[in-house]
Design an enzyme around this catalytic site. Structure first.
Site, PDB file in Angstrom:
ATOM      1  N   LYS A 112       0.829  -1.217   0.000  1.00  0.00           N
ATOM      2  CA  LYS A 112       0.000   0.000   0.000  1.00  0.00           C
ATOM      3  C   LYS A 112       0.852   1.250   0.000  1.00  0.00           C
ATOM      4  O   LYS A 112       0.525   2.239  -0.659  1.00  0.00           O
ATOM      5  CB  LYS A 112      -0.939   0.002   1.204  1.00  0.00           C
ATOM      6  CG  LYS A 112      -2.071  -0.984   1.048  1.00  0.00           C
ATOM      7  CD  LYS A 112      -3.059  -0.873   2.183  1.00  0.00           C
ATOM      8  CE  LYS A 112      -4.110  -1.947   2.058  1.00  0.00           C
ATOM      9  NZ  LYS A 112      -4.962  -2.044   3.235  1.00  0.00           N
ATOM     10  N   LYS A 197      -5.347  -9.826  -5.718  1.00  0.00           N
ATOM     11  CA  LYS A 197      -6.503 -10.069  -4.855  1.00  0.00           C
ATOM     12  C   LYS A 197      -7.673  -9.174  -5.274  1.00  0.00           C
ATOM     13  O   LYS A 197      -7.458  -8.036  -5.667  1.00  0.00           O
ATOM     14  CB  LYS A 197      -6.070  -9.731  -3.424  1.00  0.00           C
ATOM     15  CG  LYS A 197      -7.052 -10.076  -2.364  1.00  0.00           C
ATOM     16  CD  LYS A 197      -6.595  -9.518  -1.022  1.00  0.00           C
ATOM     17  CE  LYS A 197      -6.772  -8.019  -0.940  1.00  0.00           C
ATOM     18  NZ  LYS A 197      -6.601  -7.447   0.395  1.00  0.00           N
ATOM     19  N   LYS A 200     -11.443  -4.276  -2.144  1.00  0.00           N
ATOM     20  CA  LYS A 200     -12.537  -3.311  -2.218  1.00  0.00           C
ATOM     21  C   LYS A 200     -12.090  -1.895  -2.496  1.00  0.00           C
ATOM     22  O   LYS A 200     -12.870  -1.079  -2.935  1.00  0.00           O
ATOM     23  CB  LYS A 200     -13.417  -3.381  -0.965  1.00  0.00           C
ATOM     24  CG  LYS A 200     -12.746  -3.054   0.350  1.00  0.00           C
ATOM     25  CD  LYS A 200     -13.785  -2.975   1.455  1.00  0.00           C
ATOM     26  CE  LYS A 200     -13.520  -3.879   2.633  1.00  0.00           C
ATOM     27  NZ  LYS A 200     -12.219  -3.759   3.264  1.00  0.00           N
TER      28      LYS A 200
HETATM   29  P1  TYM Z   1     -10.578  -6.246   5.027  1.00  0.00           P
HETATM   30  O1  TYM Z   1     -11.605  -5.243   5.376  1.00  0.00           O
HETATM   31  O2  TYM Z   1      -9.650  -5.956   3.904  1.00  0.00           O
HETATM   32  O3  TYM Z   1     -11.285  -7.624   4.700  1.00  0.00           O
HETATM   33  C1  TYM Z   1     -12.255  -8.193   5.562  1.00  0.00           C
HETATM   34  C2  TYM Z   1     -12.120  -9.700   5.506  1.00  0.00           C
HETATM   35  O4  TYM Z   1     -12.284 -10.156   4.160  1.00  0.00           O
HETATM   36  C3  TYM Z   1     -11.151 -10.949   3.772  1.00  0.00           C
HETATM   37  N1  TYM Z   1     -10.875 -10.701   2.351  1.00  0.00           N
HETATM   38  C4  TYM Z   1     -10.750 -11.656   1.437  1.00  0.00           C
HETATM   39  N2  TYM Z   1     -10.829 -12.987   1.527  1.00  0.00           N
HETATM   40  C5  TYM Z   1     -10.656 -13.697   0.382  1.00  0.00           C
HETATM   41  N3  TYM Z   1     -10.419 -13.120  -0.830  1.00  0.00           N
HETATM   42  C6  TYM Z   1     -10.320 -11.785  -0.950  1.00  0.00           C
HETATM   43  N4  TYM Z   1     -10.095 -11.219  -2.132  1.00  0.00           N
HETATM   44  C7  TYM Z   1     -10.489 -10.994   0.216  1.00  0.00           C
HETATM   45  N5  TYM Z   1     -10.468  -9.648   0.449  1.00  0.00           N
HETATM   46  C8  TYM Z   1     -10.688  -9.497   1.770  1.00  0.00           C
HETATM   47  C9  TYM Z   1     -10.011 -10.445   4.640  1.00  0.00           C
HETATM   48  O5  TYM Z   1      -8.996 -11.416   4.762  1.00  0.00           O
HETATM   49  C10 TYM Z   1     -10.725 -10.176   5.946  1.00  0.00           C
HETATM   50  O6  TYM Z   1     -10.857 -11.366   6.704  1.00  0.00           O
HETATM   51  N6  TYM Z   1      -7.120  -5.631   8.549  1.00  0.00           N
HETATM   52  C11 TYM Z   1      -8.404  -6.227   8.236  1.00  0.00           C
HETATM   53  C12 TYM Z   1      -9.517  -5.762   9.142  1.00  0.00           C
HETATM   54  C13 TYM Z   1      -9.260  -5.951  10.588  1.00  0.00           C
HETATM   55  C14 TYM Z   1      -9.362  -7.171  11.303  1.00  0.00           C
HETATM   56  C15 TYM Z   1      -9.084  -6.846  12.643  1.00  0.00           C
HETATM   57  C16 TYM Z   1      -9.632  -8.479  10.916  1.00  0.00           C
HETATM   58  C17 TYM Z   1      -8.938  -4.984  11.483  1.00  0.00           C
HETATM   59  N7  TYM Z   1      -8.835  -5.499  12.735  1.00  0.00           N
HETATM   60  C18 TYM Z   1      -9.059  -7.817  13.652  1.00  0.00           C
HETATM   61  C19 TYM Z   1      -9.630  -9.461  11.918  1.00  0.00           C
HETATM   62  C20 TYM Z   1      -9.349  -9.125  13.251  1.00  0.00           C
HETATM   63  C21 TYM Z   1      -8.769  -5.866   6.823  1.00  0.00           C
HETATM   64  O7  TYM Z   1      -8.285  -4.926   6.273  1.00  0.00           O
HETATM   65  O8  TYM Z   1      -9.758  -6.661   6.318  1.00  0.00           O
END
Ligand code: TYM
Length: 334
Positions: A112, A197, A200
Site C-alpha cells: 500500500k 486479490k 474493495k
Molecule cells: P478487510 O476489510 O480488507 O477484509 C475483511 C475480511 O475479508 C477478507 N478478504 C478476502 N478474503 C478472500 N479473498 C479476498 N479477495 C479478500 N479480500 C478481503 C479479509 O482477509 C478479511 O478477513 N485488517 C483487516 C480488518 C481488521 C481485522 C481486525 C480483521 C482490522 N482489525 C481484527 C480481523 C481481526 C482488513 O483490512 O480486512
C-alpha cells in the site's frame, strides 16, 4: 467457550472476496459455535486518504450488509470500532511492544505504501502502525480464533508474537489467538487480473464483484473474466490462475463438499464454467441484496444493534485492557 473476533474495514463497498473469504464463515458457523464479536473497523479506514462523509456512509453500509448477510445479534456481537475506546487504549501499549522493523516487514504495508508513493501521495504514519491497532482489536477481547481471508494471516501472526512477547515481559495478560482460514476461496482474485486479490479499494472495478451489484452486472463481470490461453478446464493456480479463481468461486458458492479440482472435471469449455459461476454468485448474493434493502428501511434497528453491540464489547474488553495497563507498569487511577 471459544471467543471469536474478526473485523472488516469500511474503505470501499464489500466484495465477493470479503464474503467468501470471511463473512460467510462468520454467518454460517462462527456466530453459532462460540462467543463471537464482529467489528466494523472504521479507525482502520483512516490510514489512507479518506473522505469523512464516505467513511461514515460505508461504515453504516458495512454493518447493514453484515446483518443482511445473516449475522444475528441474538447470537453474536456486532459493533463499530470507534465506539469502543479500548482499541486505541491498547494499541499504544502494543506500539511499545512492537518494533519498527516488524512493522516495515508487513506485506500489506509495503504494497500500500508503494502504491501511495507511486501516485505522488504521502503515506500516513497510521498505515505503518495499522497492524498494531489490528492486534489490539483482537487481544482486547481475549480472542482464541480470528476467522480471516489469507491476506490477513500475516497480521494475525504478528498479533500472536506481540501477545507472547507482552506476556513474557509483563506476566500473562493476553490469550494468544490463531487465524482460521476458509477451506476454499481464502484468496479470491480479481476477475480481470487473476494474479491480484479482489480488493474493495482498488480503482479499477470491472474485475470486482460487489455484494450490492445487480444480477446483470454480476453476470457481465463474471462472463468477461480473464481466463487463460489454453482451452482445457483444470484447477491449477500456477498455470491457469483465471480458471482456478472461477473454480474456487464456484466451489465456495455451491458450498457443501464442493472442491474446485473435482468441479473442473465437469467442464469442457470456459464459457460453460463462467455461466455456471455467474449464476451461482447471483444466487448467493440475491438474498443478501434483498435483506439489505429491507434493513435500509429500518435504520433505527441497525442503530440499536450497534449501540447494544458496543456496550457489550466495552464490557468484554475493559478488564483485559485495564489488566494490561497495570501489567506494563502504569499507575492505576485513584
Ligand atoms: P478487510 O476489510 O480488507 O477484509 C475483511 C475480511 O475479508 C477478507 N478478504 C478476502 N478474503 C478472500 N479473498 C479476498 N479477495 C479478500 N479480500 C478481503 C479479509 O482477509 C478479511 O478477513 N485488517 C483487516 C480488518 C481488521 C481485522 C481486525 C480483521 C482490522 N482489525 C481484527 C480481523 C481481526 C482488513 O483490512 O480486512
Amino acid at each position: 467457550m471459544t471467543r471469536i473476533f474478526s473485523g472488516i474495514k469500511p474503505t470501499g463497498h464489500l466484495t465477493l472476496g470479503n464474503y467468501l473469504g470471511a463473512v460467510r464463515q462468520w454467518v454460517k458457523t462462527d456466530q453459532h459455535r462460540g462467543d463471537a464479536l464482529f467489528c466494523v473497523v472504521d479507525l482502520h479506514a483512516l490510514t489512507v486518504d479518506h473522505d469523512p462523509a464516505r467513511v461514515r456512509r460505508l461504515s453504516r453500509q458495512a454493518a447493514t450488509l453484515l446483518l443482511a448477510a445473516g449475522l444475528d445479534p441474538t447470537c453474536c456481537t456486532l459493533f463499530v470500532q470507534s465506539h469502543v475506546a479500548e482499541h486505541t487504549r491498547l494499541a499504544y501499549l502494543l506500539e511499545c511492544t512492537a518494533t519498527d522493523g516488524e512493522m516495515r516487514r508487513m506485506i500489506q504495508y509495503k504494497e500500500k505504501a508503494a502504491r501511495e508513493r507511486a501516485t505522488g501521495g504521502s503515506v500516513r504514519l497510521s498505515l505503518l502502525t495499522y497492524p498494531v491497532l489490528m492486534a489490539a482489536d483482537i487481544l482486547a477481547y481475549g480472542a482464541d480464533e480470528v476467522p480471516v481471508g489469507d491476506d490477513q494471516a500475516q497480521h494475525v501472526e504478528l498479533t500472536r508474537d506481540l501477545a507472547m512477547r507482552f506476556n513474557q515481559r509483563y506476566g500473562h495478560a493476553f490469550t494468544v489467538p490463531r487465524a482460521v482460514l476458509p477451506d476454499v476461496a481464502a484468496r479470491v482474485m480479481d476477475l480481470q487480473d487473476p494474479l491480484s486479490k479482489m480488493g474493495k479499494s482498488h480503482a479499477e472495478t470491472s474485475g470486482i464483484v460487489y455484494l450490492l451489484d445487480d444480477a446483470d452486472v454480476v453476470r457481465r463481470k463474471v462472463m468477461r473474466a480473464v481466463t487463460d490461453s489454453g482451452s482445457e478446464v483444470a484447477y491449477d493456480r500456477e498455470t491457469q490462475p483465471g480458471v482456478a479463481n472461477l473454480l474456487e468461486i464456484l466451489a465456495a458458492c455451491k458450498g457443501g463438499d464442493s472442491k474446485p479440482d473435482e468441479l473442473a472435471a465437469g467442464y469442457d469449455s470456459y464459457g460453460a464454467l463462467k455461466k455456471d459461476t455467474a449464476e451461482a454468485v447471483v444466487e448467493v448474493l440475491r438474498p443478501v441484496r434483498e435483506r439489505h434493502a429491507e434493513l435500509c428501511a429500518e435504520p433505527g434497528y441497525v442503530d440499536e444493534v450497534l449501540r447494544a453491540g458496543a456496550e457489550r464489547a466495552r464490557g468484554v474488553a475493559r478488564p483485559t485492557v485495564d489488566g494490561a495497563y497495570r501489567a506494563i507498569g502504569l499507575l492505576p487511577p485513584v
